[in-house]
Design a protein around this motif. Structure first.
Motif, PDB file in Angstrom:
ATOM      1  N   LEU A 137      -6.101   6.632   3.040  1.00 47.31           N
ATOM      2  CA  LEU A 137      -7.353   7.295   2.674  1.00 47.31           C
ATOM      3  C   LEU A 137      -8.561   6.388   2.861  1.00 47.31           C
ATOM      4  O   LEU A 137      -9.692   6.876   2.905  1.00 47.31           O
TER       5      LEU A 137
ATOM      6  N   ASN B  97      -1.406   9.586   4.760  1.00 42.48           N
ATOM      7  CA  ASN B  97      -2.524   9.031   5.518  1.00 42.48           C
ATOM      8  C   ASN B  97      -3.265   7.993   4.682  1.00 42.48           C
ATOM      9  O   ASN B  97      -3.484   8.203   3.490  1.00 42.48           O
TER      10      ASN B  97
ATOM     11  N   LYS C  40       0.847  -1.210   0.000  1.00 41.74           N
ATOM     12  CA  LYS C  40       0.000   0.000   0.000  1.00 41.74           C
ATOM     13  C   LYS C  40       0.876   1.251   0.000  1.00 41.74           C
ATOM     14  O   LYS C  40       0.469   2.309   0.484  1.00 41.74           O
TER      15      LYS C  40
HETATM   16  N1  COA Z   1      -4.293   5.329   1.291  1.00 42.24           N
HETATM   17  C1  COA Z   1      -4.798   4.106   1.033  1.00 42.24           C
HETATM   18  N2  COA Z   1      -4.324   3.301   0.069  1.00 42.24           N
HETATM   19  C2  COA Z   1      -3.286   3.749  -0.653  1.00 42.24           C
HETATM   20  C3  COA Z   1      -2.713   5.005  -0.442  1.00 42.24           C
HETATM   21  C4  COA Z   1      -3.259   5.815   0.587  1.00 42.24           C
HETATM   22  N3  COA Z   1      -2.752   7.016   0.882  1.00 42.24           N
HETATM   23  N4  COA Z   1      -1.699   5.181  -1.328  1.00 42.24           N
HETATM   24  C5  COA Z   1      -1.644   4.057  -2.060  1.00 42.24           C
HETATM   25  N5  COA Z   1      -2.610   3.195  -1.656  1.00 42.24           N
HETATM   26  C6  COA Z   1      -2.875   1.851  -2.195  1.00 42.24           C
HETATM   27  C7  COA Z   1      -3.605   1.893  -3.511  1.00 42.24           C
HETATM   28  O1  COA Z   1      -4.995   2.040  -3.296  1.00 42.24           O
HETATM   29  C8  COA Z   1      -3.217   0.557  -4.099  1.00 42.24           C
HETATM   30  O2  COA Z   1      -3.983  -0.432  -3.447  1.00 42.24           O
HETATM   31  P1  COA Z   1      -4.530  -1.712  -4.292  1.00 42.24           P
HETATM   32  O3  COA Z   1      -3.296  -2.368  -4.870  1.00 42.24           O
HETATM   33  O4  COA Z   1      -5.221  -2.542  -3.271  1.00 42.24           O
HETATM   34  O5  COA Z   1      -5.421  -1.138  -5.343  1.00 42.24           O
HETATM   35  C9  COA Z   1      -1.778   0.371  -3.627  1.00 42.24           C
HETATM   36  O6  COA Z   1      -1.627   1.216  -2.494  1.00 42.24           O
HETATM   37  C10 COA Z   1      -0.746   0.758  -4.666  1.00 42.24           C
HETATM   38  O7  COA Z   1      -1.033   2.083  -5.088  1.00 42.24           O
HETATM   39  P2  COA Z   1      -1.200   2.485  -6.636  1.00 42.24           P
HETATM   40  O8  COA Z   1      -2.072   3.686  -6.719  1.00 42.24           O
HETATM   41  O9  COA Z   1      -1.610   1.292  -7.425  1.00 42.24           O
HETATM   42  O10 COA Z   1       0.325   2.831  -7.002  1.00 42.24           O
HETATM   43  P3  COA Z   1       0.882   3.998  -7.939  1.00 42.24           P
HETATM   44  O11 COA Z   1       2.356   3.822  -7.953  1.00 42.24           O
HETATM   45  O12 COA Z   1       0.140   4.049  -9.224  1.00 42.24           O
HETATM   46  O13 COA Z   1       0.522   5.361  -7.153  1.00 42.24           O
HETATM   47  C11 COA Z   1       0.408   6.857  -5.293  1.00 42.24           C
HETATM   48  C12 COA Z   1       1.007   5.574  -5.845  1.00 42.24           C
HETATM   49  C13 COA Z   1       0.846   6.981  -3.844  1.00 42.24           C
HETATM   50  C14 COA Z   1       0.876   8.058  -6.103  1.00 42.24           C
HETATM   51  C15 COA Z   1      -1.162   6.799  -5.361  1.00 42.24           C
HETATM   52  O14 COA Z   1      -1.595   5.554  -4.817  1.00 42.24           O
HETATM   53  C16 COA Z   1      -1.832   7.900  -4.586  1.00 42.24           C
HETATM   54  O15 COA Z   1      -1.942   9.010  -5.086  1.00 42.24           O
HETATM   55  N6  COA Z   1      -2.267   7.621  -3.338  1.00 42.24           N
HETATM   56  C17 COA Z   1      -2.937   8.603  -2.519  1.00 42.24           C
HETATM   57  C18 COA Z   1      -1.918   9.487  -1.829  1.00 42.24           C
HETATM   58  C19 COA Z   1      -2.587  10.561  -1.000  1.00 42.24           C
HETATM   59  O16 COA Z   1      -3.321  11.371  -1.515  1.00 42.24           O
HETATM   60  N7  COA Z   1      -2.321  10.554   0.331  1.00 42.24           N
HETATM   61  C20 COA Z   1      -2.917  11.461   1.266  1.00 42.24           C
HETATM   62  C21 COA Z   1      -2.262  12.790   1.179  1.00 42.24           C
HETATM   63  S1  COA Z   1      -2.994  13.973   2.248  1.00 42.24           S
END
Ligand code: COA
Length: 246
Positions: free
Chosen positions: A66, A64, A24
């Protein structure tokens, strides 16, 4: 102490906390916030001299978790109050930590894993890292003391670009702005940073622990004032009254 989603390891005088939910991207669950606070207390009370954070896998931390926000709306007030307490205690653990904090940012960093870097003493980044605080994208506001520490580090304009307008930084940009101490090529990152930290941790401890305790005290007094400052209140008010692109 047994931890589930972090790995804690002391090598010599270095206490290392690794975010360990690589599937994650090391997103921080409520359980992890609590585990980290407990680990930091252990580091504070033990004989280590440096407290080091890093991430497992290709990310440092995606901020965090989400999925906590997929909520039951009937209970939203209580959930927000609980999350606020968790956040405040988590940030306090960094503010009050009596030993130098070091971040080894091995990959991308998002949200609270970026904002608290303003409280770190050394931030070493891999050239594969990037830094993103997309609070306003998510209808949220900055935390981690960043509304005070970022303007002090990089000036109000650059802090505003990051914290209010979601500007994502490359490691080189973060270095130019003072958020990152030094950038290393990814293939040397672990080896080079470990070498540096081992060297630093072998220096005589008392003078700098004493020094950091005093700085911690001064900074906490300062931060207490900043929380009540017009700048902080205005920055947050500005976020809530910003004009939105259609
Ligand atoms: N909360 C919950 N789950 C998260 C997470 C977060 N902050 N960041 C990543 N994950 C999870 C994804 O949902 C995914 O889960 P899954 O495989 O069960 O679908 C896994 O982690 C891998 O993430 P993925 O999005 O497939 O990888 P990526 O390399 O394409 O992108 C990020 C990585 C971090 C850029 C993208 O996941 C993202 O933007 N996450 C949210 C970050 C965020 O906004 N955090 C809060 C800031 S205030």
């Amino acid at each position: 102490v047994q931890f589930k989603n972090i790995v804690v390891q002391q090598t010599g005088k270095i206490y290392r906390i690794t975010f360990n939910r690589p599937q994650k991207k090391n997103a921080l669950t409520p359980e992890m916030y609590n585990e980290i606070v407990v680990a930091m207390k252990e580091a504070a009370n033990g004989d280590s001299l440096l407290t080091v954070f890093t991430g497992s896998g290709d990310f440092y931390c995606s901020g965090n978790d989400l999925s906590n926000f997929a909520v039951d709306l009937s209970n939203i007030k209580q959930m927000a109050a609980d999350a606020r307490k968790l956040l405040q205690d988590y940030v306090a653990a960094y503010v009050e930590h009596p030993k130098p904090l070091v971040a080894l940012v091995n990959g991308p960093a998002v949200g609270i894993s970026v904002t608290v870097l303003g409280l770190f003493d050394l931030v070493y980044a891999s050239d594969k890292a990037w830094f993103h605080t997309p609070f306003s994208n998510l209808g949220q506001s900055p935390e981690g003391i960043s509304s005070s520490s970022f303007p002090q580090l990089m000036g109000l304009g650059k802090a505003t670009e990051m914290l209010l307008f979601n500007k994502k930084l490359t490691p080189e940009e973060a270095h130019r702005l003072g958020l990152v101490t030094e950038v290393f090529p990814h293939q040397n990152f672990e080896k080079e940073t470990t070498r540096r930290l081992t060297e630093y941790s072998e220096l005589p401890p008392e003078p700098y622990i004493d020094h950091w305790r005093k700085v911690n005290e001064t900074e906490c007094s300062l931060i207490e004032g900043r929380w009540q400052s017009q700048e902080c209140l205005t920055a947050i008010a500005k976020f809530f009254t910003r004009s939105k692109a259609s």
